[in-house]
Design a protein around this motif. Structure first.
Motif, PDB file in Angstrom:
ATOM      1  N   ASN A   1       0.818  -1.209   0.000  1.00 53.25           N
ATOM      2  CA  ASN A   1       0.000   0.000   0.000  1.00 53.25           C
ATOM      3  C   ASN A   1       0.850   1.256   0.000  1.00 53.25           C
TER       4      ASN A   1
ATOM      5  N   CYS B   1      -6.713  -1.162  -1.097  1.00 55.90           N
ATOM      6  CA  CYS B   1      -5.257  -1.060  -1.152  1.00 55.90           C
ATOM      7  C   CYS B   1      -4.783  -0.557  -2.518  1.00 55.90           C
TER       8      CYS B   1
ATOM      9  N   ARG C   1      -6.468   1.361  -4.507  1.00 53.17           N
ATOM     10  CA  ARG C   1      -7.012   2.684  -4.807  1.00 53.17           C
ATOM     11  C   ARG C   1      -6.332   3.825  -4.067  1.00 53.17           C
ATOM     12  N   GLN C   2      -6.053   3.630  -2.768  1.00 50.63           N
ATOM     13  CA  GLN C   2      -5.565   4.771  -1.984  1.00 50.63           C
ATOM     14  C   GLN C   2      -4.861   4.312  -0.711  1.00 50.63           C
ATOM     15  N   PRO C   3      -4.136   5.229  -0.062  1.00 51.73           N
ATOM     16  CA  PRO C   3      -3.473   4.892   1.190  1.00 51.73           C
ATOM     17  C   PRO C   3      -4.503   4.545   2.271  1.00 51.73           C
ATOM     18  N   TYR C   4      -4.194   3.492   3.014  1.00 49.58           N
ATOM     19  CA  TYR C   4      -5.054   3.120   4.141  1.00 49.58           C
ATOM     20  C   TYR C   4      -4.228   2.366   5.174  1.00 49.58           C
TER      21      TYR C   4
ATOM     22  N   SER D   1      -8.812   5.375   5.817  1.00 49.67           N
ATOM     23  CA  SER D   1      -8.278   5.629   4.473  1.00 49.67           C
ATOM     24  C   SER D   1      -8.534   7.069   4.075  1.00 49.67           C
ATOM     25  N   GLU D   2      -7.638   7.577   3.260  1.00 50.44           N
ATOM     26  CA  GLU D   2      -7.733   8.929   2.712  1.00 50.44           C
ATOM     27  C   GLU D   2      -7.096   8.905   1.327  1.00 50.44           C
ATOM     28  N   PRO D   3      -7.485   9.816   0.463  1.00 58.63           N
ATOM     29  CA  PRO D   3      -6.934   9.833  -0.887  1.00 58.63           C
ATOM     30  C   PRO D   3      -5.435  10.154  -0.948  1.00 58.63           C
ATOM     31  N   HIS D   4      -4.929  10.867   0.061  1.00 59.47           N
ATOM     32  CA  HIS D   4      -3.528  11.280   0.064  1.00 59.47           C
ATOM     33  C   HIS D   4      -2.869  10.876   1.374  1.00 59.47           C
TER      34      HIS D   4
ATOM     35  N   ASP E   1      -3.006  13.401   4.259  1.00 58.92           N
ATOM     36  CA  ASP E   1      -4.325  13.426   4.896  1.00 58.92           C
ATOM     37  C   ASP E   1      -4.502  12.229   5.827  1.00 58.92           C
TER      38      ASP E   1
END
Length: 82
Positions: free
Chosen positions: A14, A45, A47-50, A59-62, A65
């Motif tokens: 991730n 995992c 799609r985005q950081p989590y 989870s957040e897009p960045h 964040d």
């Protein structure tokens, strides 16, 4: 600052599996960050950081964040007495 016990788990594939995440252990006493090979959240995992924070998906897009949300949640737990 959080003073208690908390566990962050992160999948090694991730985007959240970074030095910045592991540096939270130094910043937040009582926090452990554990790198796993898989947390069975493959769609998320990819799609985005989590991370899993004490068993709950965060989870957040960045990444920035995500790290801020983790800090906020741990701060909130401290205010509520752990």
């Amino acid at each position: 600052m959080y003073v208690g016990w908390a566990l962050i788990e992160v999948c090694d594939a991730n985007a959240a599996c970074t030095t910045e995440l592991f540096n939270l252990e130094e910043e937040i006493p009582g926090l452990s960050v554990l790198e796993n090979s898989c947390l069975s959240e493959c769609d998320l995992c990819a799609r985005q950081p989590y991370v899993m924070l004490d068993g709950a998906v965060v989870s957040e897009p960045h990444l920035t964040d995500l790290l801020n949300v983790v800090r906020e949640r741990l701060s909130s737990e401290l205010e509520q007495g752990g």
